[in-house]
Scaffold this motif. Sequence first.
Motif, mmCIF file in Angstrom:
data_model
loop_
_atom_site.group_PDB
_atom_site.id
_atom_site.type_symbol
_atom_site.label_atom_id
_atom_site.label_comp_id
_atom_site.label_asym_id
_atom_site.label_seq_id
_atom_site.Cartn_x
_atom_site.Cartn_y
_atom_site.Cartn_z
ATOM 1 N N ASP A 1 0.830 -1.111 0.082
ATOM 2 C CA ASP A 1 -0.137 -0.080 0.013
ATOM 3 C C ASP A 1 0.905 1.407 -0.084
ATOM 4 O O ASP A 1 0.654 2.124 -0.862
ATOM 5 C CB ASP A 1 -0.900 0.022 1.046
ATOM 6 C CG ASP A 1 -1.812 1.009 1.503
ATOM 7 O OD1 ASP A 1 -2.390 1.500 0.203
ATOM 8 O OD2 ASP A 1 -2.260 1.468 2.432
ATOM 9 N N HIS B 1 -5.969 3.519 -6.758
ATOM 10 C CA HIS B 1 -6.812 3.701 -5.543
ATOM 11 C C HIS B 1 -8.203 3.604 -5.925
ATOM 12 O O HIS B 1 -9.112 3.208 -5.115
ATOM 13 C CB HIS B 1 -6.393 4.955 -4.804
ATOM 14 C CG HIS B 1 -5.088 4.508 -3.614
ATOM 15 N ND1 HIS B 1 -3.812 4.248 -3.985
ATOM 16 C CD2 HIS B 1 -5.397 3.889 -2.374
ATOM 17 C CE1 HIS B 1 -3.346 3.860 -3.133
ATOM 18 N NE2 HIS B 1 -4.014 3.787 -1.809
ATOM 19 N N HIS C 1 -6.907 -3.684 1.720
ATOM 20 C CA HIS C 1 -6.592 -2.486 1.066
ATOM 21 C C HIS C 1 -5.351 -2.632 0.164
ATOM 22 O O HIS C 1 -5.173 -2.512 -0.978
ATOM 23 C CB HIS C 1 -6.670 -1.254 1.703
ATOM 24 C CG HIS C 1 -6.266 -0.197 0.998
ATOM 25 N ND1 HIS C 1 -6.943 0.507 -0.188
ATOM 26 C CD2 HIS C 1 -5.018 0.630 1.051
ATOM 27 C CE1 HIS C 1 -6.334 1.388 -0.602
ATOM 28 N NE2 HIS C 1 -5.136 1.685 0.222
#
Length: 410
Positions: A202, A289, A303
């Motif tokens: 991430d 994103h 995520h």
Amino acid sequence: MHDSDSVWEFAIADRIAFGNGSVEELGARLAGRSVSTLLLVTDEGLLEAGVVDAVRESIPTAIEVSVFDGVEPDPDLEVYEAALEAADAAEPDAVVGVGGGSSIDVAKVTGSLAGTDRELLEYVAPPIGDGASVPESGTTVVAVPTTAGTGSESSPAAVVSLPERELKVGISSRHLYPDLAVVDPLLTASLPPAVTAASGMDALTHAIESYTTRRYDAKPEPDHPDERPDYGGRTELTDLYAEKAIELIGSNLRRAVNNGNDLEARRNMALGSLLAGVAFTNAGLGATHALAYPVAGENHTPHGVTVAALLPAVMRYNASTAFDRYRTIAQLLGENLEGVSDREAGDRAAAAVEALADDVGIPSGLRDLGVEEGDVPRLAEKTEEIQRLLVGNPRRVDREALEEILESAY
Ligand SMILES: [Fe+2]
């Protein structure tokens, strides 16, 4: 070199303490801020694992401490409201969030909104909320991250999940920057490999998307307030943060995943994540994103894993807009580009990201995340609504382009 003479601005948490053992000095740092009551915001797992103890032990006994340990991953309105109730009861002078991005987001909102009588959703941007301004609060907010990835410790935003709508929305305000971020890499030493890998990917995605997002002066004026970009665009200063972050994460993530006790790698990952967070909360992000929100919303995938599966396909789609930037990314990730053409260098940058994800055990495609091929049109349609992120993408993306990216990430 930067190719623009526009005026830009830059923002960061008021104060950042970084380094091994920095959490031990938290008490001393609070001493000058006339704190007599403090609320710790965290999750049950961290409390049980003893990670919160290091923070607690640093707080002088003269400060009355209460604990809210009800934070859950992807916190929804109930979690935020429970934390606000805990703050109403404790009336803290300081709120300290200890944990991943979720705990820090909840702490930031709790510190800013405790005692106000509005509903939380009113602070969310339209069309979901009213976009009410977050007031300046006298409460000191401290962020103590225990993962290296989200960048929430130096961001002006908090994410709220609305599971019944399969949606995540943000509350954003300059008053949400923590007053103090304490980034102690030793707190990340006990993170399991899978969490280290996902949060690290991430952070890498934040760095790469902020390095390739549109320039500060090149974001289109929105036709509608919902299309207002989250952040301003890349600048000379965000480039410095992003480049260093890509280099640090590229050369330390494998080590941190393979050996959690490699403290040098842990320190470099914590620094890389912090720098990437500062970069993207000024520059903005892009299509990776934007796509990740509906994909994770429908498939309940973490995520970091979701953005890692999407990033190489987005990089290949975007590379033609700024070959030199993708060339630099490939070099920062350790690729030898002697004799490699610019066009090929873009592909090498994407391949380097794929190799890193593969080496740290992250699934390489959307198929492994549970996405069905038939989901692609619907996911593209949902992503198209997230203009606040898509407007930052360096290459124009319409529905067809989103479908193309999803197909190639499959
Ligand atoms: Fe992210």
